[in-house]
Design a protein around this motif. Sequence first.
Motif, PDB file in Angstrom:
ATOM      1  N   ASP A  88       2.811  -0.714  -1.121  1.00  0.00           N
ATOM      2  CA  ASP A  88       2.765  -0.115  -2.463  1.00  0.00           C
ATOM      3  C   ASP A  88       1.538   0.796  -2.604  1.00  0.00           C
ATOM      4  O   ASP A  88       1.630   1.899  -3.147  1.00  0.00           O
ATOM      5  CB  ASP A  88       2.725  -1.213  -3.536  1.00  0.00           C
ATOM      6  CG  ASP A  88       4.016  -2.015  -3.584  1.00  0.00           C
ATOM      7  OD1 ASP A  88       5.030  -1.530  -3.031  1.00  0.00           O
ATOM      8  OD2 ASP A  88       4.015  -3.127  -4.152  1.00  0.00           O
ATOM      9  N   GLU A  89       0.399   0.301  -2.106  1.00  0.00           N
ATOM     10  CA  GLU A  89      -0.836   1.095  -2.205  1.00  0.00           C
ATOM     11  C   GLU A  89      -0.719   2.368  -1.367  1.00  0.00           C
ATOM     12  O   GLU A  89      -1.180   3.443  -1.782  1.00  0.00           O
ATOM     13  CB  GLU A  89      -2.041   0.266  -1.733  1.00  0.00           C
ATOM     14  CG  GLU A  89      -2.490  -0.726  -2.802  1.00  0.00           C
ATOM     15  CD  GLU A  89      -3.472  -1.772  -2.288  1.00  0.00           C
ATOM     16  OE1 GLU A  89      -3.697  -2.754  -3.013  1.00  0.00           O
ATOM     17  OE2 GLU A  89      -3.986  -1.608  -1.169  1.00  0.00           O
ATOM     18  N   GLN A 117       2.028  -5.333  -0.668  1.00  0.00           N
ATOM     19  CA  GLN A 117       0.970  -4.722  -1.483  1.00  0.00           C
ATOM     20  C   GLN A 117       0.390  -3.492  -0.772  1.00  0.00           C
ATOM     21  O   GLN A 117       0.171  -2.446  -1.388  1.00  0.00           O
ATOM     22  CB  GLN A 117      -0.138  -5.747  -1.740  1.00  0.00           C
ATOM     23  CG  GLN A 117      -1.098  -5.296  -2.828  1.00  0.00           C
ATOM     24  CD  GLN A 117      -2.258  -6.272  -3.004  1.00  0.00           C
ATOM     25  OE1 GLN A 117      -2.129  -7.470  -2.720  1.00  0.00           O
ATOM     26  NE2 GLN A 117      -3.383  -5.764  -3.459  1.00  0.00           N
TER      27      GLN A 117
END
Length: 249
Positions: free
Chosen positions: A44-45, A41
Amino acid sequence: MQKLQGKTALITGGNSGIGLATAKLFLESGARVAITGRDQQALDEATKALGHDVLALRSDAASVTEIEALMSQINRAWGRLDVLFVNAAIAGPLPFEMVTESHFDTVMSVNLKGAFFAVQKALPLLAPGASVILTTSIANQIGAPNFSVYAASKAALRSLTQTLALELVGKGVRVNAVSPGPIATPIWGKFGLPADVALAAQQEVANKSPSKRFGQPEEVAKAALFLACEDSSYMVGQEVVVDGGMSLL
Ligand SMILES: NC(=O)c1ccc[n+]([C@@H]2O[C@H](COP(=O)([O-])OP(=O)(O)OC[C@H]3O[C@@H](n4cnc5c(N)ncnc54)[C@H](OP(=O)(O)O)[C@@H]3O)[C@@H](O)[C@H]2O)c1
């Protein structure tokens, strides 16, 4: 001409804090950039935040098998590496008497073993003129209560910087280190402390600093860029301290 125009750069621990700020600056400086981390995550961020064609690769710095796989991915994507920023680490503060064998091994595996083999496995990809930068810490030159394993891992990296610098300079690869003092990054929230205790600890550190504040990750990124590019062409085996004067106390 931008400072890293046409260069390729791999930043371990590039999905957060100092690594992320450095990825942004390297991209702005013309490099193609790959970042790593374990947290998909956060990767991705980071990719979203960087807003460029960044290569975000999930890879555990503590696993030599994953480091080898990572270098194969870099090889397939670019065929070479100009800048390796070995930056992934965990702090894991604990009072000395509470440190277990497993805790010791975990911190050392990420911070020392991971860094050691990242450089070794990247070596076939490092082009003449390449720059390797290790992130150490001022914890390697001052006493750091509750950070015995972390500080020792960073002292080992300081030694590694000097030894590898001499082993690799003949291959046209420069090895240096950047040594941050207290920098405002997510690492301070990963100590397992209650939020109010963590905040009080940070306030105490800031008050103690000659600069009376934490540094920003962007301030370390600028030192990393200096070591990555030709501006530091005659620097070999050195540690650039970015700490607001903290290590002088
Ligand atoms: N902030 C400070 O005050 C300070 C002071 C001195 C030195 N430093 C050094 O600066 C460097 C960057 O830290 P930071 O402050 O930017 O902290 P951070 O925001 O917590 O970043 C640490 C990075 O390391 C990655 N990482 C940790 N364990 C990993 C593993 N096993 N495999 C792959 N990636 C891993 C994290 O990604 P995942 O969580 O996704 O794995 C993250 O991207 C570290 O070497 C740290 O020791 C920081």
